[in-house]
Each structure stands twice: as C-alpha cells, then as structure tokens.
Design an enzyme around this catalytic site. Structure first.
Site, PDB file in Angstrom:
ATOM      1  N   SER A 182       0.834  -1.087  -0.060  1.00 26.10           N
ATOM      2  CA  SER A 182      -0.166   0.075   0.065  1.00 26.10           C
ATOM      3  C   SER A 182       0.734   1.291   0.026  1.00 26.10           C
ATOM      4  CB  SER A 182      -0.969   0.130   1.180  1.00 26.10           C
ATOM      5  OG  SER A 182      -1.940   0.823   0.986  1.00 26.10           O
ATOM      6  N   ASP A 227      -9.289  -6.136  -4.740  1.00 22.95           N
ATOM      7  CA  ASP A 227      -8.546  -5.069  -3.832  1.00 22.95           C
ATOM      8  C   ASP A 227      -9.488  -3.812  -4.030  1.00 22.95           C
ATOM      9  OD1 ASP A 227      -7.042  -2.759  -2.823  1.00 22.95           O
ATOM     10  OD2 ASP A 227      -5.352  -3.892  -3.094  1.00 22.95           O
ATOM     11  N   HIS A 268      -7.514  -5.574   0.044  1.00 27.03           N
ATOM     12  CA  HIS A 268      -6.366  -4.906   0.291  1.00 27.03           C
ATOM     13  C   HIS A 268      -5.397  -5.270   1.704  1.00 27.03           C
ATOM     14  CE1 HIS A 268      -4.005  -1.192  -0.780  1.00 27.03           C
ATOM     15  NE2 HIS A 268      -4.188  -0.876   0.681  1.00 27.03           N
TER      16      HIS A 268
END
Length: 584
Positions: A52, A141, A175
């Site tokens: 991320s 995601d 995610h």
C-alpha cells in the site's frame, strides 16, 4: 491507505486518548531501543518491498536509489514511481480509485523519471535494467484498484528487462499483505490488514529477487528482533510521519558476522505499532525466509501525525516534504541511512591466491588455489566465461570438454553465501596435451572496396584462430598474421584482376585456404568530355565517318550526319574509347 484514505484529519476525543497512551508506550520502548548495529552486509544485494503506502514508498526507494537497491523490489497494492505527482487529488484519485478514463499518467511519470535522472536528483535508470521486480495486486482490492498496478507494470516495463519483471494479479484478495499462515480471511478488508490467502507472498517476492533460496524456517526463529532508534536517521521523526523507533530481524548467522543481505519491508497505513503492535514485523512471513538465507530484514516504522498523516502512512504524495520522491526526500534519506548503517560492517572477500594448473589431459585441465577466509565457495572462469554450473565448494576444479593441444587462461573468484563474488584472482594459463585439432577454414571472404592501387577484403571469424594470413595469386602477402577479419592489399597495378584467399593461424598451425575471390583494381584513366560539331569530332579523331554519318570511336554510337550543323558531346572513358554524353 490500508483500510482508509491516506489523509483523514478528524479524530475523536477517545481516539486521541488512546493514541496518547500508545505514545507513552512508544516513549518507554524508545528508551530500550539501541543504535542500529553494523553488520557484514553486502549492500549490492539490497532490496525493498512494501504494501500500500509502503508499496508506493518501495517504488520510490527502488527508482530513486536504484544504485543501492540493485537486487530488486516487491510492490504490493502500490503503484508506479511518483504516481501522485505531489498532489493529494492524484493520490486518492487515479493512484487509488483508478478507472479506465482516470489512471496514473504513466507516460508523464516516465518523462519525469528520465528528467530527474538526467539532473542527478535520482540515480541513473540504467541501474534498473537487471533489477528484479515483483508486482502483486488482488483481484478484489477495493482500496488500490488493479488498474493502478497495471500501470506500475507498464512503468517498470520501460526500464526493467522483461524476464526480470513478474506480475501476479490472479488471487481474490482484498487490500492486505498476503500470507500462507497468518491473518484474516483473504476477502476481508480490516485491521491488521494481513490476510491468510494460502499464498506465501513474502517468500515469493524474496525468491524472485534473489533466485533459489534455502527452505524457510517453519519452526522457532533462530535470530533476534532489534528495536533501533530512528532518531539517528531523521530529526524529530514524529514531526515527519516516522516513529521514534524501528525494528529489524537479524538471523543468527548475520549476528555472527557471516556475509548477509538486507531487505527493507515497509508496512502500509494503519499498520504501525500504535495500530497493530508487532503484527507486521513478526507475522508477514519475511523472517521465516530471512532466517535460513542470511537476510537481515529492516522494518522502518511510521507514526500518525496531525499534519496530513493521521493514519501513519508513508509520504508518497508530499504531506511532509515536496521532494518526497527524490533522493533528498526526508523519509527517503532516513531509510537509505538505515541501509547504509546496517551494511557499514561489510568485509569484502579478497581475491583468491595461488591459482595453479595441477594437471592436464587431451581434454581437461585441473586447477587448484588457496582458500579464502569467509568464502562460501568459488566460481571458475575460462577466458572470462564462468565454467562451473554450481558454486565450487572446495579449492580445486577440473575443467573438461576442452580441445586437445590448446592453451587456455583461467581466473577464480570467491563468492559469499549470498552469491556475491569478490575480485578475480591473477590469471594462469595452461594447455591440454595431444595434437591440436585442425583450424577451421575461414568463410565469407569478400571484396569490400577497390581503388586503382588497392583491394580491401573481409571475412568471417574462424573458431580457434589467433590470426589470419592473406594470399594474393597463391602468394602470402601478410608479413605476419593479422588479428582482424579484414585487410587492405595495396601497391597494386591499375585495371588488373587479382585472386585472393585467406587462412586461419594459431600457435604455428595454419588452416586450409578459403574459397578464393577476384578483385579488379580501377583504371587510372581520367575521363574527359568535349562538345563540338560532328565534323570537328571526326577531324579530331574522336569519331569517324561512315556513309556520311559520324560514329563515336570505340563505342560506334551514331552521332548523326557528319557535318558542321550537328553538335554532340563525347566523353572519353578510356584510351581510344568514346561514348555520347558526359563522363559517368
């Protein structure tokens, strides 16, 4: 960014109280933290990965410091270098919630990268060519869309050899950092943003970057976790989005001064110790592989701040520093400093000594050398090319499959347990026994140019040849063999045809002659042209009369009636030979 947008500013009174308590805990922990030690780390084997915001940060470090992170990078649910271009709108828009009409501006990012590299504010992009890059994006995601990672692939494809770029985008994961043993269900997006998807992503990244590795440690780790002061690398870290302390996992082998590598693993937003305690640096899978493969894992840590970074994200859009993606970026400098410090104890291997040939047969040469302290093995090079398939663990080697009666030159390099090679030894030459094989006859002989006094030749390289002899009309014209595959024979007569052939030579041996070619030198005659009446041409001997017509001498071209009313231009192209028109 993991679990929420990267820039939320509101916080409840209760949340502030909790962070206050966690801040106190962090202060106590910092007192127990130590200065990051120096280890025997080969910095040329450095790599970085991240999730991320850590994925965006990993790309920044990899590209900006490509001379340091040469081994490679792993980008998980991140995006291309400098994706946000310094604006929050780009970060939350095309760099996270991308659509087919609103994606990262990859061509612009490539242009910026090239421009910055030319200015020296990031390292040369040529360092990326042979670097290994692993990209990962979950199909479900919902925070960083797969379209963003698609553009990361397009970006890296502009710099990295295609065989070194891998993109996995077929796992139905949300995610999160993906593991094969720890975390939430694969489709869940919730703290600690580590999901068990039966995929060993940390291992896959490390194996892609470093090649085959020893099996991971599935039991109790044998190394140590170290909490170190990040204040040694950045002043007032909490004012700039970083925690006072970071973590490192150090395998026992690295602690005992064996040569090791370093991998930087960057968490995402809401994954710093104030949010998930030790879960990221203990449970993402990196340490299991590091423990058995001489890899120190650095886990730099962020910290929530009230100025643009309440979720503890890495600076990938400029909340702390407008130069955030350059080598001068505050957080970038801090992490680079950590890598430099941990690698400052590196003791390079010396070159092997005492290399000698201990024996030879018609097809093999045996070598021996002195042991190098700290070496895990050796590589043997014949005429500059490595000949051993796997690392030689002893101090001797027999090179086989050679030509009889042929001389070879060898060198040896010591290698570490990580595969890094030291300098090469002094060379040694040795010859196989027996009669040398016949030299291959040169092929491809051709005439490349001629003048009135010279002929230029070229031919193909002949295997085993140390030089070449050139023959004109069966007589050798080279005083000694020429090393090149071309030759110009001069001092020739004009307008004359010569026959040429070439042979290969080596150590007093000579091959059969090649197929011959003919070369004809040019004439020394200089063409001239004259314009006058046909009658004047005949009178001057440039033409002659035939039945009332003027014909050019030599070519017999009809110029028309032989009188003063017809005018022609004749060109003399050789002695006694004329053509109608100007010189060619």
């Amino acid at each position: 960014m993991v679990g929420s947008i990267p820039y939320g500013r509101r916080r409840s009174t209760g949340a502030r109280a909790i962070l206050s308590v966690l801040g106190l805990v962090s202060t106590v922990a910092a007192q127990a933290a130590i200065t990051l030690p120096a280890y025997n780390v080969d910095i040329s084997q450095s790599s970085v990965s991240g999730l991320s915001s850590g994925g965006f940060m990993a790309a920044q470090l990899h590209v900006a410091y490509s001379a340091t992170f040469k081994a490679g990078a792993g980008i998980v649910a991140g995006g291309p270098f400098y994706c946000a271009q310094g604006t929050l709108g780009n970060a939350t828009g095309p760099c996270m919630a991308a659509t087919s009409s609103s994606k990262p501006a990859t061509s612009t990012l490539i242009s910026t990268t090239n421009n910055w590299a030319s200015q020296g504010v990031i390292d040369a992009t040529s360092n990326l060519t042979n670097s290994k890059v692993y990209l990962y994006s979950g199909t479900i995601d919902s925070t960083v869309k797969q379209l963003v990672m698609n553009e990361a692939q397009n970006y890296y494809a502009n710099y990295v050899n295609s065989t070194n770029l891998f993109y996995r985008n077929n796992v139905a994961s949300e995610h999160a950092m993906v593991t094969d043993y720890f975390g939430s269900s694969c489709s869940l997006k919730a703290s600690p943003y580590i999901n068990n998807c039966n995929v060993d992503l940390a291992g896959d990244i490390l194996k892609w970057i470093y090649g085959p590795l020893n099996a991971k440690n599935t039991g109790t780790l044998g190394g140590s976790f170290i909490e170190f002061n990040q204040t040694d690398f950045i002043s007032s870290p909490t004012s700039h989005g970083m925690a006072n302390t970071g973590w490192a996992y150090v395998p026992a082998s690295c602690g005992s001064n064996q040569v090791c590598r370093v991998h930087v693993a960057l968490h995402g937003c809401q994954q710093d110790p104030t949010k998930i305690q030790d879960k990221y640096y203990r449970n993402t899978g990196h340490n299991k592989w590091a423990d058995t493969n001489n890899i120190i894992v650095l886990y730099p840590q962020t910290a929530p701040s009230s100025t643009g970074n309440p979720n503890g994200c890495w600076d990938w859009w400029g909340y702390d520093d407008p130069n955030y993606a350059k080598k001068s970026g505050r957080q970038m400098v801090a992490i680079k400093g950590m890598v430099d410090k941990v690698a400052s104890g590196f003791v390079p291997l010396p070159k092997p000594t005492g290399l000698v040939a201990t024996g030879a047969t018609d097809s093999a040469i045996s070598l021996q050398w002195n042991a190098v302290s700290g070496a895990a093995g050796y590589n043997v090079y014949r005429m500059g090319t490595k000949v051993n398939g796997s690392t030689v663990t002893g101090t001797s080697y027999t090179d086989s499959g050679l030509l009889s009666g042929t001389s070879y030159t060898y060198t040896v390099k010591a290698v570490t347990s990580t595969g890094a090679a030291g300098p090469e030894s002094d060379p040694v030459s040795a010859s196989t026994t027996g009669n040398p094989p016949p030299l291959a006859t040169p092929t491809g002989l051709a005439v490349t140019a001629t003048t009135a006094s010279s002929a230029s030749l070229s031919w193909s390289t002949s295997s085993g040849a140390a030089g070449y002899n050139v023959y004109r009309n069966g007589v050798k014209v080279t005083a000694s063999p020429v090393a090149a595959t071309s030759y110009t024979d001069s001092g020739l007569a004009a307008s004359t045809t010569y026959s040429y052939a070439v042979s290969a030579t080596s150590s007093g041996r000579e091959s059969a002659l090649s197929a011959s070619v003919n070369a004809t030198t040019k004439s020394t005659f200089v063409c001239t042209a004259a314009t006058s009446s046909n009658y004047a041409h005949v009178q001057a001997g440039r033409a002659y009369n035939s039945g009332g017509y003027a014909l050019a001498k030599g070519s017999n071209q009809n110029m028309g009636l032989n009188n003063t009313f017809y005018t022609s231009t004749l060109a003399q192209t050789s002695a006694g030979y004329y053509i109608i028109g100007n010189c060619p």
